[in-house]
Design a protein around this motif. Structure first.
Motif, PDB file in Angstrom:
ATOM      1  N   SER A  70       0.562  -1.174   0.303  1.00 42.31           N
ATOM      2  CA  SER A  70      -0.220   0.013   0.126  1.00 42.31           C
ATOM      3  C   SER A  70       0.949   1.223  -0.264  1.00 42.31           C
ATOM      4  CB  SER A  70      -0.754   0.226   0.988  1.00 42.31           C
ATOM      5  OG  SER A  70      -2.220  -1.497   0.781  1.00 42.31           O
ATOM      6  N   GLN A 122       2.595   1.767  -3.150  1.00 39.07           N
ATOM      7  CA  GLN A 122       2.064   2.493  -4.049  1.00 39.07           C
ATOM      8  C   GLN A 122       1.910   4.400  -3.970  1.00 39.07           C
ATOM      9  OE1 GLN A 122       0.757   0.273  -6.277  1.00 39.07           O
ATOM     10  NE2 GLN A 122       1.458  -0.998  -4.652  1.00 39.07           N
ATOM     11  N   ASN A 150      -8.290  -1.411  -0.574  1.00 41.30           N
ATOM     12  CA  ASN A 150      -7.607  -0.432  -1.775  1.00 41.30           C
ATOM     13  C   ASN A 150      -7.181  -1.024  -2.892  1.00 41.30           C
ATOM     14  OD1 ASN A 150      -6.540   1.888  -1.937  1.00 41.30           O
ATOM     15  ND2 ASN A 150      -5.043   1.701  -0.918  1.00 41.30           N
ATOM     16  N   ASN A 151      -6.542  -2.500  -2.652  1.00 48.05           N
ATOM     17  CA  ASN A 151      -6.153  -2.676  -3.537  1.00 48.05           C
ATOM     18  C   ASN A 151      -6.185  -2.691  -5.412  1.00 48.05           C
ATOM     19  OD1 ASN A 151      -3.764  -4.203  -2.345  1.00 48.05           O
ATOM     20  ND2 ASN A 151      -4.816  -5.527  -1.129  1.00 48.05           N
ATOM     21  N   SER A 205      -5.851  -0.076  -7.262  1.00 50.52           N
ATOM     22  CA  SER A 205      -4.391  -0.041  -7.986  1.00 50.52           C
ATOM     23  C   SER A 205      -4.381  -0.978  -8.928  1.00 50.52           C
ATOM     24  CB  SER A 205      -2.684  -0.409  -6.487  1.00 50.52           C
ATOM     25  OG  SER A 205      -1.830  -0.917  -7.244  1.00 50.52           O
ATOM     26  N   CYS A 207      -5.896   4.798  -4.048  1.00 53.81           N
ATOM     27  CA  CYS A 207      -5.137   4.344  -3.488  1.00 53.81           C
ATOM     28  C   CYS A 207      -4.264   4.198  -1.979  1.00 53.81           C
ATOM     29  CB  CYS A 207      -4.873   3.212  -4.677  1.00 53.81           C
ATOM     30  SG  CYS A 207      -3.612   2.167  -3.389  1.00 53.81           S
ATOM     31  N   SER A 262      -4.442   4.390   1.337  1.00 52.00           N
ATOM     32  CA  SER A 262      -3.125   3.942   2.218  1.00 52.00           C
ATOM     33  C   SER A 262      -2.381   4.833   3.820  1.00 52.00           C
ATOM     34  CB  SER A 262      -2.355   3.568   1.243  1.00 52.00           C
ATOM     35  OG  SER A 262      -1.415   4.712   0.788  1.00 52.00           O
ATOM     36  N   ALA A 281       0.499  -4.262  -5.492  1.00 48.82           N
ATOM     37  CA  ALA A 281      -1.017  -4.235  -4.849  1.00 48.82           C
ATOM     38  C   ALA A 281      -1.732  -6.181  -5.040  1.00 48.82           C
ATOM     39  CB  ALA A 281      -1.860  -3.204  -5.501  1.00 48.82           C
TER      40      ALA A 281
END
Length: 689
Positions: A216, A219, A293-294, A297, A326, A330, A391
């Motif tokens: 996370s 990213q 949250n992935n 991404s 994202c 994160s 991710a």
């Protein structure tokens, strides 16, 4: 041969003090030896090491006693012998002192594996007797030991003052090893002290930390920098795509506007992501939010990677918005998740890890973005699409790791799951004390429920916490870190760096950022959060002031561009030490469970708004003020430093409740029920729910 130096005058009182010291040292050493000989039950490995130290000290005391009584006046044979014996004994004493400290460290800190006593003892003997003996024999053979005639050595027989390399031999025959002992002992003491009654970094906790941060936080850093290197190539793609559609090229204004939108979508998405934090972490949990949250991404990674094939710059703009969401999520959820997983003695170190991976992401993007790698016409879509790999890895592996025990107990009301999570994270079964500490927050949570952002600003009991987070988050971004990176290329060029080599120098600056942030992981629990903030902002303030002067004078003084480079590096070091990693860590520490998610929403919003403001306003400031623009950042750094010094307390090694009580006093809230300080200013209707 020059005549020997006159002997140093030794008055009777000095002679008496030295002789008494020798007698007491010999007496103490003799008692230790006698104790070891007479009482076998007291013999242990550690006391055996102390016995050898006592023998070295006894030999040293006898040697000095003879030297003072003899009162040498020249380099006689017994003078050389006395100097050799005292050199050997003193050096051996230093080595045995370090050996004892090292053995205690291995026995206490490495108790699970334990030192191999037999092999270790032989190693101590070889080093602690063998090295001093070799040095002493070499010194005598080369005729370096002789009449001293100074106050350096009590018996006036040590290193011959007529020797040209006498300083080197003074170091080799004692002072170097003495210095080594003085440095090693405090370090080992601090390590032992830190270990005692402290939780350890278990494999589960370490892997959960690395996976959360890499999947996370990485990213965020990667997507900040990935778009910089191929910017010209992407502009050409925008123009060519538009031409394929309309048989006409974009105007300069339209192209600039499209590119500005592409860049600004990232911080705008970050703001949206930060506003989503409170809802998601309370509904899905910390781990659940990271898993969701992935999506923000992987999807944009696919879109950006295929944008060239699809001939659509709209896909890039949409992807920048999604990957910004994202990053916004994160930047808040990872520090919250790790702060709630970590024991209090590791909370600072693990809290800095997300920032470490942000800087690592920036560095990886800078390296991949070299023109010799992916910053090419064919390679830039791959450069943008790489962000989906971490991710995907997190999406596959994170489900096997525990959810936050605090979330499970306080918000999910599942004590059994919370205990199981803690047992996996700590590596032992007895977690009742930590469960009890979490339950204190649970009591506040049951009465207060979820504290929204509106309540957060209304509550007197949280006044200084909220103000501190706003100041630190704003200071982090408004202190000019993005402007420094923006200006860095011009500074490197003015210093004579070749245009093609600037990219490598920029990557070098990114490496410095990673190294210093990595250092912060280890020193944050040693020095504390407050010290790192003060030190970091002070360095940034100084660097901005000196950089302003250097930029103003760079055309008149030849070496000023090099001073500018030094200021850039110094600023990066200062910001990486404190302003970058500490504010997000403090949000976790200064708010309880009931208000933590809302606090991260506030902190994240300030962070992204400040980031967006600097990106939007700095080009105009640069045009208007030129080199003097850094004075504004210097003032912000100074004001943040002053605020930190006057208001922000140290939170190192304190529980969340202890930190809450510190702020309760600052907020002038009654401490009748310190575990419910957050409830004091809630409306009656809220408490009745």
């Amino acid at each position: 041969m020059p005549p020997p130096a006159p002997p140093t005058e030794l008055v009777p009182s000095e002679r008496a003090v030295v002789l008494l010291s020798c007698v007491l040292s010999a007496l103490g050493s003799g008692l230790l030896v006698a104790t070891h000989a007479l009482w076998p039950d007291l013999r242990s490995r550690a006391r055996r090491l102390l016995l050898f130290l006592s023998l070295a000290d006894f030999l040293s005391a006898v040697s000095y006693f003879y030297g003072v009584l003899q009162d040498f006046a020249g380099p006689s044979w017994d003078c050389v012998l006395q100097g050799a014996v005292s050199t050997f004994a003193n050096t051996s004493s230093f080595f045995w002192t370090v050996a004892i400290a090292l053995y205690l460290y291995l026995s206490i800190v490495r108790t699970a594996r334990g030192p191999r006593a037999g092999h270790l003892l032989w190693a101590f003997h070889i080093v602690s007797w063998g090295v001093p003996l070799a040095i002493t024999v070499a010194a005598v053979s080369l005729k370096k030991i002789g009449y001293d005639a100074s106050d350096v050595s009590v018996g006036w027989c040590w290193i011959d003052l007529d020797a040209e390399d006498r300083v080197l031999w003074m170091l080799l025959t004692g002072k170097l090893w003495e210095l080594l002992a003085y440095v090693t002992l405090p370090v080992l003491y601090l390590l032992i002290r830190k270990h005692i009654n402290r939780a350890k970094l278990t494999l589960v906790l370490a892997l959960a930390t690395l996976l959360a941060a890499f999947g996370s936080s990485f990213q965020y850093g990667y997507n900040v920098a990935a778009i910089n290197s191929p910017s010209e190539l992407m502009r050409e793609f925008y123009n060519e795509t538009y031409y394929d559609r309309t048989a006409d090229y974009l105007s300069d204004f339209s192209l600039t506007l499209l590119w500005s939108v592409s860049v600004s979508m990232f911080p705008f998405g970050g703001l949206i992501g930060s506003l989503m934090v409170g809802i998601l972490v309370n509904k899905l949990g910390r781990k659940g939010t990271l898993l969701l949250n992935n999506v923000f991404s992987i999807v944009p990674a696919i879109l950006m990677g295929s944008s060239a094939v699809a001939k659509s710059f709209e896909m890039i703009i949409l992807s920048r918005l999604l990957v910004g969401i994202c990053a916004g999520l994160s930047s808040s959820v990872v520090p919250m998740y790790l702060g709630e997983l970590a024991p209090k003695n590791l909370r600072g170190a693990l809290g800095v890890v997300p920032q470490l991976f942000i800087t690592f992401g920036i560095l990886v993007a800078q390296i991949f973005g070299l023109r010799s790698l992916l910053a090419t016409k064919e390679g830039w879509p791959i450069l943008l699409g790489v962000t989906g790999i971490p991710a995907a890895l997190q999406l596959l592996l994170l489900p096997f790791f525990p959810e936050s025990p605090r979330y499970l107990l306080v918000q999910k009301k599942d004590p059994a799951a919370a205990k199981n999570a803690l047992r996996r994270l700590r590596g032992w079964d007895d977690v009742d004390a930590e469960i009890e500490e979490i339950q204190q927050e649970d009591e506040a949570e049951r009465a207060a429920g979820f504290i929204s952002v509106v309540k957060l600003f209304r509550m007197r009991a949280l006044r200084w916490q909220v103000i501190s987070i706003i100041v630190l988050m704003a200071g982090q971004q408004l202190s000019g870190v993005n402007a420094i990176y923006y200006y860095a290329d011009q500074i490197y060029l003015s210093a004579g760096v070749n245009t093609n080599d600037v990219q490598y120098v920029t990557a070098g600056t990114g490496t410095v950022n990673v190294v210093i942030t990595f250092l912060a992981v280890f020193v944050v629990e040693l020095l504390g959060r407050r010290v790192l903030l003060l030190l970091g902002f002070s360095i940034c303030f100084t660097a901005c002031c000196v950089l302003t002067a250097a930029l103003v004078l760079q055309d008149t003084i030849s070496w000023m561009p090099y001073l500018s480079i030094t200021c850039v590096i110094a600023y990066v070091i200062g910001h990486a030490l404190g302003p970058s990693p500490i504010p997000a860590l403090l949000i976790t520490e200064v708010f309880l469970q009931s208000s933590r998610s809302s606090a991260f929403m506030v902190g994240g919003s300030v962070h992204w708004l400040s980031n967006f403001t600097v990106g939007l306003v700095f080009p105009f400031i640069q045009v208007g003020l030129g080199a003097y623009s850094f004075i504004i950042f210097a003032i912000i750094c100074l004001l943040t430093t002053i605020y930190t010094f006057l208001v922000v307390p140290e939170t190192k090694a304190k529980t969340f409740m202890e930190i809450n009580q510190i702020f309760a006093k600052m907020n002038k809230v009654s401490e009748v029920h310190p575990n419910k300080e957050e409830l004091k200013d809630l409306p009656p209707s809220t408490l009745e729910q």
